[in-house]
Design an enzyme around this catalytic site. Structure first.
Site, mmCIF file in Angstrom:
data_model
loop_
_atom_site.group_PDB
_atom_site.id
_atom_site.type_symbol
_atom_site.label_atom_id
_atom_site.label_comp_id
_atom_site.label_asym_id
_atom_site.label_seq_id
_atom_site.Cartn_x
_atom_site.Cartn_y
_atom_site.Cartn_z
ATOM 1 N N TYR A 555 0.841 -1.201 0.000
ATOM 2 C CA TYR A 555 0.000 0.000 0.000
ATOM 3 C C TYR A 555 0.877 1.252 0.000
ATOM 4 O O TYR A 555 1.002 1.929 -0.993
ATOM 5 C CB TYR A 555 -0.962 -0.014 1.187
ATOM 6 C CG TYR A 555 -1.959 1.126 1.133
ATOM 7 C CD1 TYR A 555 -3.052 1.063 0.282
ATOM 8 C CD2 TYR A 555 -1.789 2.265 1.908
ATOM 9 C CE1 TYR A 555 -3.961 2.108 0.202
ATOM 10 C CE2 TYR A 555 -2.697 3.321 1.840
ATOM 11 C CZ TYR A 555 -3.777 3.247 0.995
ATOM 12 O OH TYR A 555 -4.662 4.290 0.915
ATOM 13 N N SER A 636 -6.395 1.007 -4.445
ATOM 14 C CA SER A 636 -6.469 2.438 -4.175
ATOM 15 C C SER A 636 -5.078 3.056 -4.340
ATOM 16 O O SER A 636 -4.520 3.014 -5.424
ATOM 17 C CB SER A 636 -7.054 2.683 -2.784
ATOM 18 O OG SER A 636 -7.465 4.014 -2.631
ATOM 19 N N ASP A 727 -17.765 3.623 -7.842
ATOM 20 C CA ASP A 727 -16.629 4.060 -7.024
ATOM 21 C C ASP A 727 -16.514 5.574 -7.138
ATOM 22 O O ASP A 727 -15.981 6.093 -8.116
ATOM 23 C CB ASP A 727 -15.337 3.388 -7.485
ATOM 24 C CG ASP A 727 -14.156 3.705 -6.567
ATOM 25 O OD1 ASP A 727 -14.310 4.556 -5.658
ATOM 26 O OD2 ASP A 727 -13.093 3.091 -6.739
ATOM 27 N N HIS A 769 -15.801 1.593 -3.978
ATOM 28 C CA HIS A 769 -14.364 1.515 -3.705
ATOM 29 C C HIS A 769 -14.006 0.260 -2.919
ATOM 30 O O HIS A 769 -12.845 -0.107 -2.834
ATOM 31 C CB HIS A 769 -13.932 2.766 -2.939
ATOM 32 C CG HIS A 769 -12.461 3.024 -2.988
ATOM 33 N ND1 HIS A 769 -11.769 3.180 -4.175
ATOM 34 C CD2 HIS A 769 -11.537 3.159 -1.999
ATOM 35 C CE1 HIS A 769 -10.493 3.404 -3.906
ATOM 36 N NE2 HIS A 769 -10.326 3.388 -2.605
#
Length: 799
Positions: A555, A636, A727, A769
């Site tokens: 991430y 993301s 999203d 999302h």
């Protein structure tokens, strides 16, 4: 490595229309988007050509997935393991306890209520009856202090937009109250149970025709309201707005004593905020006095600049305790009296190494603090007034998911998980002075045996400091170290964690040692020499010969820490595909506090990609896998990570799964809440920051690798780009534009292109999302993406 041949021949990629009239100018560099002229039109979700493009991409992806022979086996196996009861930690309001529960395959979790922990539980709110396909979810809820009312927010199709409703708890009657266009909001009741504070945006002009969640306009002019029960939303009190700063966002909390409402103001995702307060008990005429008027609440400014983050932990009248990163990147606790707002006193100093993750008041004048120590959680009880240490709470190596506690209660609950622990809810009682911890509930997955697996962690001796609280300060006997390049390898059995000594591994490099379940710790060097931690999970006794499929997840952004958690899908990959699963805790996250975060943001964003690439190189060099067997995954900000890394090192990976990624770094701030992310990425409208972004923006750095390195011919890995039509956090246009660009640059614009690995997009309908996605959609997506991975990596099913 998988290729078009592996999926039944050459793929016919859809073509997006190229628009010669579209040309962006970034500080005199018009050529930046010259080759991408066609993709700007993919920003309008209602345009017919975009709809047709999406339909063709869906058909293409379906044709590929039909060739993935593990798809149905994955779906069946994941479904079977998913079908087990799950619980969240209970929370108390009034004389009642509330908790969420899922029997196994229910689309959404159900809210239950009971009058005691041993009392009969009744269904209070079941979202599964609100839609036929399970796409209406409960996104937030709040029970009034006297437990008479439940205010709850419903989201449709995964959108961030929320509609708040109210239910009377006693007879489960849904009131007429309906609050629309709520977004990025909590619900905070006043203690008289007459109403609550919430935040919303102005209703869009196209309110009646809008399919909420598909729009892309920027979210501006957040406002704080108070709603009185039984009234129309049009009568709500506007408590705060700031039209001079339309990007500011607000949040409100009523203090535990019911006296104050605190207003938190933020301008981005940076860990800074302002804090204002209002004594709602001293308002002439109360909140009712503001009905029909134009005056905002008379908030008093306590912190009126964006130089640090503050969050209230407790208060005794005017004396407040705050958790803050003011001059403390790993956080500390401070106190201030509202009567003397310029005098702040430190209650709990910043730790030298560990990050203070959370603090909450319990048992009157005590606090439960949670630290993150080398990506492991440590829980302590301390004195609220002095910060002095009182007790350690022993927990295993894993993640604290949830803490359910109130200052007036001596009993609280801790939700825990780890790679091999589906879930445990601990109940802790402080009434006797010494903490009494017991398992309140444990989640069991039928057919799952944790002893099949290993958690592999390697690192230097400093990594063992995180185990000391678990071992009650017992001495470790370190007999010898084994050097692997710059790494020092130590192995210890999980059963020894509560024994007198740890076991050590003295086998040579390349031999996997696992007498039971091993816990190792990895610190690998990144490009600049920084040591980066990584978890590695695998079945027992695998040879380190580079033959294994490997899934590397990352991430690296927004101060978010990625800690151990249980995943049915990843367990299935390890058991039935022989895969090694890894999490790299790269810079940009919050694993080591603000400094770690800032080392991977703005001008230093490239460090995130360097760290992730170095993680992949380590896994190859250590023998866990090889490039053609290595898949990278992220969502993301992690989708951006994957997009940037396949651009920079296409030769290093066999497959890539990029979920809902921020792919257009030059224009992200123009859509929905994207403007809040400039704290991590910068903004292309500022020339200096544009020059940071253009170097890594996935959309603007797709190049033919065979032209970059003719002496080392290679292609992009097989890539699946995942997005969803509702999203409205990272809008689908990011994924659609990158998909169109990769297919054009690498495939359709080149005669006899060397790019034979497929580039496909999975576009989900009635989903957002990620939050609120029904169980079946989660299972289907996991089966799709991991069967694609298996096909591309050449992984076979193992019974």
């Amino acid at each position: 490595m998988g290729s078009l041949g592996a999926v039944g021949g050459s793929l016919q990629y859809p073509l997006a229309r190229r628009d010669e009239s579209v040309l962006d100018d970034y500080h005199g560099r018009q050529s930046v988007t010259e080759k991408l002229k066609f993709v700007v039109r993919l920003e309008d979700p209602d345009a017919q050509e975009v709809k047709e493009f999406v339909e063709k991409q869906v058909d293409l992806t379906d044709s590929v997935l039909r060739t993935c022979d593990t798809r149905e086996k994955l779906r069946e196996t994941i479904t079977k393991l998913f079908d087990h009861p799950r619980f969240d930690a209970p929370f108390r309001r009034g004389d009642n306890y509330f908790y969420f529960h899922n029997t196994g395959l229910q689309a959404q979790n159900v809210l239950y209520v009971q009058d005691s922990l041993d009392g009969k539980a009744e269904v209070l709110l079941d979202p599964n009856g609100l839609s036929e396909d399970g796409t209406v979810s409960l996104s937030t809820c709040s029970v009034s202090e006297d437990a008479k009312y439940l205010a709850y927010g419903l989201s449709s199709s995964g959108s961030d937009w929320v509609t708040i409703k109210v239910m009377r708890v006693e007879d489960k009657r849904v009131e007429t109250d309906t609050l629309s266009w709520v977004k990025f909001s909590g619900i905070s009741w006043t203690h008289d149970s007459k109403g609550f504070f919430y935040c919303r945006y102005p209703a869009p002009k196209e309110d009646e025709k809008l399919d909420a969640g598909t729009e892309t306009n920027s979210n501006l002019n957040h406002e704080l309201y108070y709603h009185f029960l039984g009234t129309d939303q049009s009568q709500d009190i506007l408590c705060w707005k700031d039209p001079d700063n339309p990007k500011h966002m607000f949040g409100a909390d009523v203090t535990d004593d019911g006296k104050y409402v605190l207003l938190y103001i933020s301008e981005s995702c940076e860990e800074v905020n302002k804090v204002y307060h209002c004594d709602i008990t001293s308002l002439p005429g109360g909140l009712e006095g503001f009905r029909g008027g134009k005056d905002l609440l008379p908030f008093i400014k306590l912190v009126d600049n964006f130089d640090a983050r503050y969050h209230a932990i407790a208060n005794d009248d005017t004396l407040f305790t705050f958790m803050t990163n003011k001059d403390a990147p790993k956080y500390k606790l401070v106190q201030v009296d509202l009567k003397e707002p310029s005098t702040w006193t430190v209650v709990l100093e910043e730790a030298e190494k560990d990050v203070l993750e959370s603090a909450c008041a319990v048992n009157g004048n005590q606090i439960l603090v949670s630290y993150l120590s080398d990506v492991k959680y440590v829980l302590q009880i301390r004195d609220l007034k002095t910060g002095s240490f009182l007790h350690n709470l022993p927990i295993d190596i894993g993640s604290v998911l949830d803490i359910s506690a109130r200052r007036q209660d001596s009993t609280f609950f801790i939700g825990f998980t780890s790679f091999l622990t589906p879930g445990i809810i601990y109940q802790c009682n402080l009434e006797a002075g010494v903490p009494e911890m017991k398992i309140f509930r444990e989640i069991v997955v039928p057919g799952f045996d944790r002893t099949e697996f290993c958690i592999d962690q390697r690192g230097d001796s400093t990594a063992f400091r995180q185990f000391q609280p678990l071992l009650h300060n017992r001495l470790w006997l370190l007999e010898r170290f084994i050097k692997l390049d710059e790494l020092v390898v130590l192995s210890l059995e999980i059963n020894d964690l509560l024994s007198d000594v740890s076991g050590l591994c003295d086998l040579p490099p390349g031999v996997f040692f696992s007498p039971n379940i091993n816990i190792w710790f990895v610190f690998f060097p990144s490009k600049d020499g920084t040591k980066i931690p990584m978890f590695i999970v695998a079945r027992k006794n695998i040879p380190l010969d580079g033959s294994h499929p490997c899934l590397l997840y990352g991430y690296g952004g927004f101060n978010i820490s990625i800690t151990p958690s249980f995943s049915i899908s990843r367990i299935v990959l390890s058991r039935h595909l022989g895969a090694v699963f890894c999490i790299a805790n790269i810079r940009g996250g919050g694993e080591y506090g603000q400094e770690w975060h800032k080392a991977g943001s703005l001008a230093k964003k490239q460090n995130c990609f360097d760290d992730f690439i170095s993680a992949a190189e380590y896994l190859v060099s250590a023998g866990y896998t090889q490039p053609r067997k290595l898949c990278i995954e992220g969502g993301s900000n992690g989708g951006l990570l994957v997009g940037a890394c396949i651009n920079q090192r296409p030769d290093l990976f066999g497959c890539a799964l990029a979920h809902v990624g921020v792919m257009d770094i030059l224009r992200f701030h123009k859509f929905t809440i994207g403007h809040a992310w400039t704290s991590d990425y910068g903004c292309s409208e500022k020339e200096e920051e544009f020059h940071w972004q253009i170097k890594y923006s996935p959309l603007h750095n797709v190049r033919r690798p065979w032209e970059q390195r003719p002496d080392l011919p290679c292609q992009y890995p097989a890539t699946m780009i995942l997005t969803a039509d509702h999203d409205d956090r990272v809008v689908p246009l990011h994924s659609l534009k990158l998909l169109a660009t990769m297919q054009y640059v690498l495939c359709t614009s080149v005669e006899k292109s060397p790019q034979t690995n497929p580039i496909i997009g999975r576009i989900e309908c009635k989903a957002g999302h990620g939050a609120g996605r029904p169980t079946q959609k989660m299972i289907d997506e996991a089966a799709d993406r991991y069967s694609f991975m298996a096909k591309m990596l050449g992984a076979s099913w193992i019974e």
